[in-house]
Design a protein around this motif. Structure first.
Motif, PDB file in Angstrom:
ATOM      1  N   VAL A 102      23.335  44.053  17.926  1.00  0.00           N
ATOM      2  CA  VAL A 102      22.318  45.102  17.939  1.00  0.00           C
ATOM      3  C   VAL A 102      22.375  45.836  19.275  1.00  0.00           C
ATOM      4  CG1 VAL A 102      19.830  45.571  17.926  1.00  0.00           C
ATOM      5  CG2 VAL A 102      20.797  43.848  16.361  1.00  0.00           C
ATOM      6  N   GLN A 103      22.527  47.142  19.238  1.00  0.00           N
ATOM      7  CA  GLN A 103      22.489  47.951  20.458  1.00  0.00           C
ATOM      8  C   GLN A 103      21.038  48.209  20.845  1.00  0.00           C
ATOM      9  OE1 GLN A 103      24.548  49.098  22.681  1.00  0.00           O
ATOM     10  NE2 GLN A 103      26.564  48.707  21.781  1.00  0.00           N
ATOM     11  N   CYS A 104      20.685  47.843  22.083  1.00  0.00           N
ATOM     12  CA  CYS A 104      19.302  47.984  22.516  1.00  0.00           C
ATOM     13  C   CYS A 104      19.256  48.295  24.007  1.00  0.00           C
ATOM     14  CB  CYS A 104      18.518  46.708  22.208  1.00  0.00           C
ATOM     15  SG  CYS A 104      16.744  46.838  22.410  1.00  0.00           S
ATOM     16  N   ASP A 105      18.795  49.469  24.369  1.00  0.00           N
ATOM     17  CA  ASP A 105      18.659  49.881  25.769  1.00  0.00           C
ATOM     18  C   ASP A 105      19.948  49.680  26.569  1.00  0.00           C
ATOM     19  OD1 ASP A 105      15.839  50.785  26.091  1.00  0.00           O
ATOM     20  OD2 ASP A 105      15.432  48.776  25.311  1.00  0.00           O
ATOM     21  N   GLY A 106      21.053  50.083  25.973  1.00  0.00           N
ATOM     22  CA  GLY A 106      22.322  50.042  26.671  1.00  0.00           C
ATOM     23  C   GLY A 106      23.009  48.698  26.694  1.00  0.00           C
ATOM     24  N   ARG A 107      22.429  47.694  26.058  1.00  0.00           N
ATOM     25  CA  ARG A 107      23.056  46.359  25.994  1.00  0.00           C
ATOM     26  C   ARG A 107      23.232  45.931  24.544  1.00  0.00           C
ATOM     27  NH1 ARG A 107      22.950  43.183  30.702  1.00  0.00           N
ATOM     28  NH2 ARG A 107      24.308  41.809  29.473  1.00  0.00           N
ATOM     29  N   MET A 108      24.256  45.127  24.307  1.00  0.00           N
ATOM     30  CA  MET A 108      24.433  44.512  23.007  1.00  0.00           C
ATOM     31  C   MET A 108      23.626  43.211  22.992  1.00  0.00           C
ATOM     32  SD  MET A 108      26.095  44.997  20.113  1.00  0.00           S
ATOM     33  CE  MET A 108      27.639  45.870  20.417  1.00  0.00           C
ATOM     34  N   ILE A 109      22.784  43.047  21.981  1.00  0.00           N
ATOM     35  CA  ILE A 109      21.951  41.852  21.930  1.00  0.00           C
ATOM     36  C   ILE A 109      22.074  41.152  20.578  1.00  0.00           C
ATOM     37  CG2 ILE A 109      20.300  42.995  23.491  1.00  0.00           C
ATOM     38  CD1 ILE A 109      18.300  42.902  21.078  1.00  0.00           C
ATOM     39  N   LYS A 110      21.635  39.901  20.580  1.00  0.00           N
ATOM     40  CA  LYS A 110      21.486  39.102  19.364  1.00  0.00           C
ATOM     41  C   LYS A 110      20.125  38.424  19.488  1.00  0.00           C
ATOM     42  CE  LYS A 110      23.450  35.028  19.240  1.00  0.00           C
ATOM     43  NZ  LYS A 110      24.510  33.997  19.248  1.00  0.00           N
ATOM     44  N   TYR A 111      19.338  38.416  18.409  1.00  0.00           N
ATOM     45  CA  TYR A 111      18.053  37.729  18.504  1.00  0.00           C
ATOM     46  C   TYR A 111      17.785  36.896  17.259  1.00  0.00           C
ATOM     47  CZ  TYR A 111      16.074  41.677  15.764  1.00  0.00           C
ATOM     48  OH  TYR A 111      15.796  42.622  14.796  1.00  0.00           O
ATOM     49  N   GLY A 112      17.236  35.714  17.504  1.00  0.00           N
ATOM     50  CA  GLY A 112      16.879  34.809  16.424  1.00  0.00           C
ATOM     51  C   GLY A 112      15.373  34.700  16.318  1.00  0.00           C
ATOM     52  N   VAL A 113      14.892  34.598  15.094  1.00  0.00           N
ATOM     53  CA  VAL A 113      13.457  34.468  14.829  1.00  0.00           C
ATOM     54  C   VAL A 113      13.229  33.128  14.135  1.00  0.00           C
ATOM     55  CG1 VAL A 113      11.431  35.509  13.752  1.00  0.00           C
ATOM     56  CG2 VAL A 113      13.327  36.973  14.546  1.00  0.00           C
ATOM     57  N   ILE A 114      12.304  32.344  14.687  1.00  0.00           N
ATOM     58  CA  ILE A 114      11.978  31.035  14.124  1.00  0.00           C
ATOM     59  C   ILE A 114      10.466  30.891  14.100  1.00  0.00           C
ATOM     60  CG2 ILE A 114      12.125  29.885  16.390  1.00  0.00           C
ATOM     61  CD1 ILE A 114      13.232  27.403  14.902  1.00  0.00           C
ATOM     62  N   SER A 115       9.943  30.197  13.102  1.00  0.00           N
ATOM     63  CA  SER A 115       8.498  29.986  13.078  1.00  0.00           C
ATOM     64  C   SER A 115       8.119  28.999  14.174  1.00  0.00           C
ATOM     65  CB  SER A 115       8.042  29.456  11.718  1.00  0.00           C
ATOM     66  OG  SER A 115       8.360  28.084  11.573  1.00  0.00           O
ATOM     67  N   THR A 116       6.914  29.158  14.705  1.00  0.00           N
ATOM     68  CA  THR A 116       6.437  28.257  15.763  1.00  0.00           C
ATOM     69  C   THR A 116       6.427  26.814  15.271  1.00  0.00           C
ATOM     70  OG1 THR A 116       5.037  30.041  16.612  1.00  0.00           O
ATOM     71  CG2 THR A 116       4.567  27.813  17.389  1.00  0.00           C
TER      72      THR A 116
END
Length: 338
Positions: A102-116
């Motif tokens: 994912v391109q975000c604010d000039g950086r390539m990122i990866k993000y994971g979502v997990i339930s608390t």
């Protein structure tokens, strides 16, 4: 006891976080784009992907908001709606949903979502050792709510890592030996360490971040009754008697105890866990049995999560991400041979 962690208010992290729904119980950044590994330059680090994990109380609500803000981050699953996305997250793999490349604010990122709830269960019990394993290593905590249960789970996870490492180490060892053992727990049994990851990755992580590891584990080592910790010499000594090892085995997370039980107990015997762990404590190969138990947990979660990644990332991103990993491994091999 509070969790020692690397705090940050860096502008880049604040900007990236602002692009997402803010209802998070925990958010942290990790990996080679955040912490410099041994053998890499700051320039190389700046071009690496930034990895994030977001823990959320209500995944359906969070994905609903995120699909409105960032629908292009998702694969074809976005067309099935937030409830389906949440079901894929919670019912398959390591119960984490990753959006990658994912391109975000000039950086390539990866993000994971997990339930608390899933995160807390993994931290306490090592059900998948997926996110819990990432939290064995230094991370940058970006958001953390005031939940005492979450705070206790984070600390419990670190203590469990120390206990497991003790069982796999000799009677006397260095601080670096301990941290290498801890950092390697979540890679044991991970097929990506054979295909797609630099094989010297664990050592590079530790040698590039020794002060961060010491900050993370220093208090736990000072307070542990089963170890003689000599920080000035960088040495530790632990109790390797059957009694000492039994105490350590009884302190392991529940899922790991169950894996050890299934490895040792013959089918049909159905002995209780305490009896089996007492037997393992007297076995000269106790450390190997613990390692095999950890490998079994990691192998299952890494395979199922990677298979899920083909669906959550989509085929094109999956191929692209895999090629980037192989290229990174090849460059690491070239640096070692030069």
């Amino acid at each position: 006891m509070s969790l020692p962690a690397v705090q940050t208010t860096s502008v880049i992290y604040r900007k990236i976080l602002s692009r997402f729904p803010q209802d998070m119980s925990l958010a942290f950044a990790y990996g080679s784009g955040v912490f410099r590994q041994s053998g890499t330059t700051h320039g190389q680090m700046g071009s690496n992907m930034l990895d994030f994990v977001f823990a959320v109380d209500d995944p359906v609500s969070w994905h609903t908001m995120n699909l409105m803000k960032n629908h292009k981050h998702y694969s074809f699953l976005r067309y099935l709606g937030p409830r389906h996305v949440s079901n894929v997250q919670s019912q398959h793999g390591a119960r984490v949903y990753y959006n990658t490349l994912v391109q975000c604010d000039g950086r390539m990122i990866k993000y994971g979502v997990i339930s608390t709830d899933a995160l807390i269960e993994d931290l306490f019990h090592w059900k998948t050792l997926y996110i819990a394993g990432r939290l064995h290593k230094p991370v940058k905590i970006l958001v953390q709510n005031d939940s005492s249960k979450l705070r206790a789970a984070l600390v419990s996870n670190l203590k469990s890592a120390v206990t497991a490492a003790f069982l796999m180490l000799p009677e006397s060892f260095s601080v670096e030996d301990l941290f290498v053992q801890i950092a390697g727990l979540s890679y044991a049994g991970d097929f990506r360490m054979v295909i797609g990851e630099d094989r010297s990755k664990v050592l590079n992580i530790v040698r590039g971040n020794l002060p961060h590891f010491q900050n993370l584990y220093g208090n736990i080592l000072h307070e542990c009754s089963q170890v003689v910790y000599k920080p000035l010499q960088g040495k530790l000594e632990i109790d390797k008697s059957p009694e000492g090892q039994f105490t350590q085995l009884m302190g392991l997370p529940r899922t790991l105890q169950q894996e050890i039980t299934s490895l040792v107990d013959p089918p049909g015997k159905n002995r209780d866990v305490e009896e089996i762990l007492l037997q393992v404590a007297q076995d000269p190969d106790c450390g190997l049995v613990v390692q095999q138990g950890i490998s079994s947990i990691v192998k299952t979660s890494s395979l199922t999560q990677s298979a899920k990644g083909i669906v959550t990332a989509g085929l094109i991103k999956t191929v692209s991400y895999s090629l980037k990993k192989l290229q990174k491994m090849w460059k690491g091999s070239r640096r070692k041979s030069n």
